[in-house]
Scaffold this motif. Structure first.
Motif, PDB file in Angstrom:
ATOM      1  N   ASP A   1       0.831  -1.207   0.000  1.00 31.62           N
ATOM      2  CA  ASP A   1       0.000   0.000   0.000  1.00 31.62           C
ATOM      3  C   ASP A   1       0.863   1.253   0.000  1.00 31.62           C
ATOM      4  O   ASP A   1       1.941   1.281   0.589  1.00 31.62           O
ATOM      5  CB  ASP A   1      -0.921   0.007   1.219  1.00 31.62           C
ATOM      6  N   ALA A   2       0.362   2.303  -0.657  1.00 28.08           N
ATOM      7  CA  ALA A   2       1.089   3.567  -0.702  1.00 28.08           C
ATOM      8  C   ALA A   2       1.200   4.157   0.691  1.00 28.08           C
ATOM      9  O   ALA A   2       0.251   4.144   1.476  1.00 28.08           O
ATOM     10  CB  ALA A   2       0.381   4.540  -1.627  1.00 28.08           C
ATOM     11  N   VAL A   3       2.385   4.672   1.005  1.00 30.57           N
ATOM     12  CA  VAL A   3       2.621   5.312   2.293  1.00 30.57           C
ATOM     13  C   VAL A   3       2.222   6.783   2.188  1.00 30.57           C
ATOM     14  O   VAL A   3       2.594   7.475   1.246  1.00 30.57           O
ATOM     15  CB  VAL A   3       4.101   5.196   2.706  1.00 30.57           C
ATOM     16  N   HIS A   4       1.441   7.245   3.185  1.00 27.32           N
ATOM     17  CA  HIS A   4       0.996   8.631   3.200  1.00 27.32           C
ATOM     18  C   HIS A   4       1.692   9.403   4.316  1.00 27.32           C
ATOM     19  O   HIS A   4       2.100   8.833   5.328  1.00 27.32           O
ATOM     20  CB  HIS A   4      -0.519   8.718   3.393  1.00 27.32           C
ATOM     21  N   GLY A   5       1.838  10.688   4.097  1.00 27.29           N
ATOM     22  CA  GLY A   5       2.351  11.579   5.113  1.00 27.29           C
ATOM     23  C   GLY A   5       1.377  12.714   5.308  1.00 27.29           C
ATOM     24  O   GLY A   5       0.321  12.768   4.665  1.00 27.29           O
ATOM     25  N   GLU A   6       1.724  13.636   6.183  1.00 26.80           N
ATOM     26  CA  GLU A   6       0.863  14.793   6.426  1.00 26.80           C
ATOM     27  C   GLU A   6       1.726  16.011   6.647  1.00 26.80           C
ATOM     28  O   GLU A   6       2.683  15.978   7.435  1.00 26.80           O
ATOM     29  CB  GLU A   6      -0.038  14.549   7.631  1.00 26.80           C
ATOM     30  N   THR A   7       1.428  17.085   5.956  1.00 21.37           N
ATOM     31  CA  THR A   7       2.179  18.322   6.112  1.00 21.37           C
ATOM     32  C   THR A   7       1.696  19.058   7.350  1.00 21.37           C
ATOM     33  O   THR A   7       0.609  18.791   7.874  1.00 21.37           O
ATOM     34  CB  THR A   7       2.007  19.229   4.883  1.00 21.37           C
ATOM     35  N   ASP A   8       2.523  19.983   7.819  1.00 23.00           N
ATOM     36  CA  ASP A   8       2.155  20.775   8.989  1.00 23.00           C
ATOM     37  C   ASP A   8       0.917  21.609   8.701  1.00 23.00           C
ATOM     38  O   ASP A   8       0.753  22.157   7.594  1.00 23.00           O
ATOM     39  CB  ASP A   8       3.308  21.707   9.383  1.00 23.00           C
ATOM     40  N   ARG A   9       0.059  21.696   9.670  1.00 25.51           N
ATOM     41  CA  ARG A   9      -1.138  22.518   9.526  1.00 25.51           C
ATOM     42  C   ARG A   9      -0.820  23.978   9.842  1.00 25.51           C
ATOM     43  O   ARG A   9       0.087  24.290  10.609  1.00 25.51           O
ATOM     44  CB  ARG A   9      -2.256  22.030  10.451  1.00 25.51           C
ATOM     45  N   SER A  10      -1.569  24.855   9.220  1.00 29.36           N
ATOM     46  CA  SER A  10      -1.470  26.281   9.504  1.00 29.36           C
ATOM     47  C   SER A  10      -2.884  26.822   9.594  1.00 29.36           C
ATOM     48  O   SER A  10      -3.863  26.097   9.395  1.00 29.36           O
ATOM     49  CB  SER A  10      -0.708  27.008   8.379  1.00 29.36           C
ATOM     50  N   ARG A  11      -2.986  28.114   9.853  1.00 28.48           N
ATOM     51  CA  ARG A  11      -4.322  28.694   9.940  1.00 28.48           C
ATOM     52  C   ARG A  11      -5.032  28.678   8.597  1.00 28.48           C
ATOM     53  O   ARG A  11      -6.249  28.787   8.531  1.00 28.48           O
ATOM     54  CB  ARG A  11      -4.237  30.126  10.482  1.00 28.48           C
ATOM     55  N   PHE A  12      -4.260  28.518   7.534  1.00 24.57           N
ATOM     56  CA  PHE A  12      -4.859  28.459   6.215  1.00 24.57           C
ATOM     57  C   PHE A  12      -5.320  27.054   5.852  1.00 24.57           C
ATOM     58  O   PHE A  12      -6.149  26.875   4.976  1.00 24.57           O
ATOM     59  CB  PHE A  12      -3.852  28.956   5.158  1.00 24.57           C
ATOM     60  N   SER A  13      -4.766  26.035   6.524  1.00 24.23           N
ATOM     61  CA  SER A  13      -5.114  24.657   6.187  1.00 24.23           C
ATOM     62  C   SER A  13      -6.091  24.051   7.181  1.00 24.23           C
ATOM     63  O   SER A  13      -6.402  22.868   7.107  1.00 24.23           O
ATOM     64  CB  SER A  13      -3.841  23.796   6.138  1.00 24.23           C
ATOM     65  N   SER A  14      -6.575  24.828   8.129  1.00 22.11           N
ATOM     66  CA  SER A  14      -7.510  24.312   9.130  1.00 22.11           C
ATOM     67  C   SER A  14      -8.728  23.712   8.440  1.00 22.11           C
ATOM     68  O   SER A  14      -9.376  24.358   7.606  1.00 22.11           O
ATOM     69  CB  SER A  14      -7.939  25.439  10.068  1.00 22.11           C
ATOM     70  N   GLY A  15      -8.998  22.468   8.788  1.00 20.47           N
ATOM     71  CA  GLY A  15     -10.146  21.785   8.200  1.00 20.47           C
ATOM     72  C   GLY A  15      -9.881  21.150   6.863  1.00 20.47           C
ATOM     73  O   GLY A  15     -10.724  20.435   6.325  1.00 20.47           O
ATOM     74  N   LYS A  16      -8.704  21.394   6.289  1.00 24.82           N
ATOM     75  CA  LYS A  16      -8.372  20.821   4.992  1.00 24.82           C
ATOM     76  C   LYS A  16      -7.592  19.524   5.167  1.00 24.82           C
ATOM     77  O   LYS A  16      -6.939  19.286   6.175  1.00 24.82           O
ATOM     78  CB  LYS A  16      -7.526  21.810   4.170  1.00 24.82           C
ATOM     79  N   ASP A  17      -7.666  18.689   4.153  1.00 24.70           N
ATOM     80  CA  ASP A  17      -6.902  17.442   4.148  1.00 24.70           C
ATOM     81  C   ASP A  17      -5.453  17.776   3.812  1.00 24.70           C
ATOM     82  O   ASP A  17      -5.149  18.247   2.716  1.00 24.70           O
ATOM     83  CB  ASP A  17      -7.496  16.479   3.118  1.00 24.70           C
ATOM     84  N   THR A  18      -4.538  17.541   4.749  1.00 27.48           N
ATOM     85  CA  THR A  18      -3.124  17.851   4.517  1.00 27.48           C
ATOM     86  C   THR A  18      -2.301  16.600   4.229  1.00 27.48           C
ATOM     87  O   THR A  18      -1.078  16.643   4.242  1.00 27.48           O
ATOM     88  CB  THR A  18      -2.524  18.580   5.736  1.00 27.48           C
TER      89      THR A  18
END
Length: 350
Positions: free
Chosen positions: A274-291
């Protein structure tokens, strides 16, 4: 210098500047050359055999058999030349450099390479000399190296050419504007008294826009659930760590789907496949978004266009320009970026 089948030096590099510099800005003056849009290459000829090394130390020899034949036939003796491999297309009187044609040459099939070599043969534009049968020229000034280059390789004939050189800054500024129509992408200014310093950014380059070569770290799936929405980009810092510097997006529907196929071999997978996923740091602009993003092996290099940096990241989403198969990912560092000189805000305010 020992004429070796393995590149003994890395090419000297250039630092971006906002405009063509004045000759008096550097001790000893400057020489100006057009900036060729191709594969940087160092050619090693021992009098019999030819090897072509790239800026990232990748061997380019097998991809350009027509140039190997030309160097063997035309070069008068052992030498090491620094220059650019370019490809041209268009009707006589309307020819221009063609990057897409050039990149097609990086292909695993020899039959394909031979076919393209016959259909769209490449050229080599020499602009520096690193050594000849008498030894190394690395400790000579550019002024001396250029004179020796002209004596050794001037007038050899197609497909081996010398780059134009002038000490007239006004002419160089005209080149910056006029030569763009022929597919060139700027002007390089070289200190005439400078020694050849491998891997150092001694030269200066003025281009038509800011660009950077970056490592593709992964991609986010488009909001529609189909195709690549954006590419995550990285650069190596001085400690050798790969840092996330932003993303590139704005792909067409067709291109988004093509990118999934192109990047599939680079997807990092776990033991179950399976593909390995990561997650970028959240910011006030990414709140609620899939990172989250799909991780990729950090080996693919892309050239992107950007306007400015904010800290260690691109201030805005950058524009994808092209793949750079001739570049090694490890060579994509922050040093290549143009850094504006600090300016006190109080001096701006009225």
């Amino acid at each position: 210098m020992e004429i070796s089948p393995q590149p003994p030096v890395s090419p000297m590099l250039a630092k971006a500047v906002p405009a063509v510099p004045e000759p008096g800005s550097v001790s000893g003056g400057l020489g100006y050359e057009p900036k060729w849009d191709g594969f940087r290459a160092i050619v090693f000829f021992d009098g019999k055999d030819v090897e072509i090394g790239s800026r990232g130390s990748k061997a380019l020899t097998r991809y350009f058999p027509e140039l190997v034949e030309a160097f063997t036939r035309l070069l008068p003796g052992p030498c090491v030349l620094d220059g650019e491999i370019v490809a041209r297309t268009g009707a006589p009187g309307a020819e221009r450099l063609d990057w897409e044609v050039l990149t097609q040459r990086i292909h695993p099939a020899e039959s394909r390479i031979r076919k393209l070599a016959a259909e769209t043969p490449a050229m080599f534009v020499a602009f520096d000399l690193l050594g000849d049968a008498g030894g190394s020229w690395l400790d000579r000034s550019f002024r001396e190296r250029r004179a020796r280059l002209e004596a050794l390789a001037g007038g050899l004939g197609h497909p081996v050419h010398l780059s134009q050189l002038t000490t007239d800054a006004e002419l160089a500024r005209r080149w910056l504007v006029e030569f763009e129509g022929a597919g060139l992408d700027g002007v390089v200014a070289k200190p005439l008294d400078a020694l050849y310093t491998p891997g150092k950014r001694v030269m200066l380059k003025a281009k038509h826009h800011r660009t950077a070569d970056v490592v593709v770290l992964g991609y986010r799936v488009h909001a529609s659930g189909s195709g690549v929405g954006s590419l995550l980009l990285g650069l190596y810092d001085r400690d050798g760590a790969l840092q996330n510097v932003g993303g590139a997006s704005a792909f067409t529907d067709k291109r988004r789907k093509e990118l999934v196929t192109e990047l599939a071999p680079l997807v990092v997978r776990d033991e179950s496949g399976d593909a390995v996923h990561g997650e970028t740091d959240r910011s006030r602009f990414s709140s609620g978004k899939d990172t989250s993003f799909v991780r990729l092996e950090p080996t693919r290099v892309a050239e992107v266009r950007y306007d400015q940096m904010e800290g260690s990241r691109f201030r805005h989403t950058v524009q994808f320009d092209r793949w750079r198969p001739d570049r090694d990912a490890r060579s994509c560092t922050f040093d290549q970026l143009e850094r504006p000189v600090a300016y006190d805000l109080s001096d701006v305010m009225v």
